[in-house]
Design a protein around this motif. Structure first.
Motif, mmCIF file in Angstrom:
data_model
loop_
_atom_site.group_PDB
_atom_site.id
_atom_site.type_symbol
_atom_site.label_atom_id
_atom_site.label_comp_id
_atom_site.label_asym_id
_atom_site.label_seq_id
_atom_site.Cartn_x
_atom_site.Cartn_y
_atom_site.Cartn_z
ATOM 1 N N ARG A 38 33.525 45.509 44.328
ATOM 2 C CA ARG A 38 34.554 45.107 45.307
ATOM 3 C C ARG A 38 35.882 45.773 44.998
ATOM 4 N N MET A 39 36.234 45.827 43.722
ATOM 5 C CA MET A 39 37.497 46.476 43.346
ATOM 6 C C MET A 39 37.454 47.964 43.658
ATOM 7 N N GLU A 40 36.330 48.609 43.412
ATOM 8 C CA GLU A 40 36.207 50.030 43.715
ATOM 9 C C GLU A 40 36.301 50.283 45.214
ATOM 10 N N ARG A 41 35.696 49.412 46.011
ATOM 11 C CA ARG A 41 35.810 49.550 47.475
ATOM 12 C C ARG A 41 37.264 49.395 47.907
ATOM 13 N N LEU A 43 39.905 50.047 46.164
ATOM 14 C CA LEU A 43 40.625 51.234 45.734
ATOM 15 C C LEU A 43 40.385 52.393 46.697
ATOM 16 N N ALA A 44 39.161 52.508 47.195
ATOM 17 C CA ALA A 44 38.806 53.590 48.108
ATOM 18 C C ALA A 44 39.306 53.345 49.535
ATOM 19 N N ALA A 45 39.603 52.093 49.857
ATOM 20 C CA ALA A 45 40.045 51.751 51.214
ATOM 21 C C ALA A 45 41.423 52.342 51.494
ATOM 22 N N SER A 46 41.689 52.499 52.758
ATOM 23 C CA SER A 46 43.019 52.996 53.122
ATOM 24 C C SER A 46 44.058 51.955 52.753
ATOM 25 N N GLU A 47 45.275 52.406 52.507
ATOM 26 C CA GLU A 47 46.336 51.515 52.046
ATOM 27 C C GLU A 47 46.691 50.445 53.058
ATOM 28 N N GLY A 48 46.412 50.688 54.330
ATOM 29 C CA GLY A 48 46.777 49.728 55.358
ATOM 30 C C GLY A 48 45.846 48.533 55.453
ATOM 31 N N GLU A 49 44.692 48.623 54.811
ATOM 32 C CA GLU A 49 43.726 47.533 54.912
ATOM 33 C C GLU A 49 44.120 46.362 54.024
ATOM 34 N N ALA A 50 43.749 45.191 54.468
ATOM 35 C CA ALA A 50 44.015 43.991 53.672
ATOM 36 C C ALA A 50 43.049 43.934 52.493
ATOM 37 N N PRO A 51 43.508 43.419 51.355
ATOM 38 C CA PRO A 51 42.623 43.303 50.201
ATOM 39 C C PRO A 51 41.565 42.242 50.439
ATOM 40 N N PRO A 52 40.426 42.360 49.745
ATOM 41 C CA PRO A 52 39.403 41.327 49.877
ATOM 42 C C PRO A 52 39.972 39.965 49.511
ATOM 43 N N HIS A 53 39.621 38.966 50.286
ATOM 44 C CA HIS A 53 40.122 37.614 50.063
ATOM 45 C C HIS A 53 39.655 37.087 48.706
ATOM 46 N N GLY A 54 40.590 36.602 47.914
ATOM 47 C CA GLY A 54 40.247 35.938 46.664
ATOM 48 C C GLY A 54 39.961 36.850 45.490
ATOM 49 N N LEU A 55 40.238 38.145 45.595
ATOM 50 C CA LEU A 55 39.907 39.074 44.512
ATOM 51 C C LEU A 55 40.628 38.714 43.220
ATOM 52 N N LEU A 56 41.909 38.458 43.275
ATOM 53 C CA LEU A 56 42.641 38.108 42.049
ATOM 54 C C LEU A 56 42.144 36.791 41.462
ATOM 55 N N GLU A 58 39.117 35.637 41.643
ATOM 56 C CA GLU A 58 37.843 35.939 40.988
ATOM 57 C C GLU A 58 38.076 36.573 39.620
ATOM 58 N N LEU A 59 39.047 37.480 39.545
ATOM 59 C CA LEU A 59 39.353 38.109 38.264
ATOM 60 C C LEU A 59 39.840 37.081 37.249
ATOM 61 N N GLU A 60 40.694 36.188 37.680
ATOM 62 C CA GLU A 60 41.183 35.127 36.780
ATOM 63 C C GLU A 60 40.031 34.250 36.297
ATOM 64 N N ILE A 77 39.994 43.379 32.179
ATOM 65 C CA ILE A 77 40.141 42.683 33.462
ATOM 66 C C ILE A 77 41.599 42.271 33.669
ATOM 67 N N ASN A 78 42.253 41.834 32.617
ATOM 68 C CA ASN A 78 43.659 41.461 32.720
ATOM 69 C C ASN A 78 44.508 42.679 33.103
ATOM 70 N N ASP A 79 44.237 43.841 32.509
ATOM 71 C CA ASP A 79 44.958 45.063 32.872
ATOM 72 C C ASP A 79 44.740 45.410 34.342
ATOM 73 N N ILE A 80 43.515 45.221 34.816
ATOM 74 C CA ILE A 80 43.205 45.502 36.223
ATOM 75 C C ILE A 80 43.983 44.556 37.132
ATOM 76 N N MET A 81 44.075 43.292 36.734
ATOM 77 C CA MET A 81 44.842 42.330 37.531
ATOM 78 C C MET A 81 46.299 42.743 37.644
ATOM 79 N N VAL A 82 46.870 43.222 36.551
ATOM 80 C CA VAL A 82 48.269 43.675 36.573
ATOM 81 C C VAL A 82 48.423 44.863 37.513
#
Length: 89
Positions: A38-41, A43-56, A58-60, A77-82
């Protein structure tokens, strides 16, 4: 931090996480692979797209689950969250 620097940090974090997962047990890989994908998708998505709901969130949750048994995974994982946070995600 500039958005492109945050994106680079996220890419580096995902690469480190993938490397760590290669050495993890099967249950850990099964638990984290979908989240990494999900994180890789994102990252590959265009900047205008909304992030997947609840990603942060899930990381926590994963940090709390793995922090004792897998401190290296937790740190990555903590570095990725930052990095995600710096990107406004």
């Amino acid at each position: 931090m500039k958005p492109e620097e945050s994106k680079q940090k996220l890419e580096e974090g995902l690469s480190r996480l993938r490397s760590e997962l290669e050495n993890a047990d099967g249950a850990t890989r099964e638990r984290l692979e979908p989240l990494v994908e999900r994180m890789e998708r994102q990252l590959a998505a265009s900047e205008g797209e909304a992030p997947p709901h609840g990603l942060l969130q899930e990381l926590e949750d994963e940090i709390m689950h793995f922090e004792v048994e897998y401190p290296r995974l937790t740190a990555i994982i903590n570095d990725i969250m930052v990095a995600l946070s710096n990107m406004g995600i």
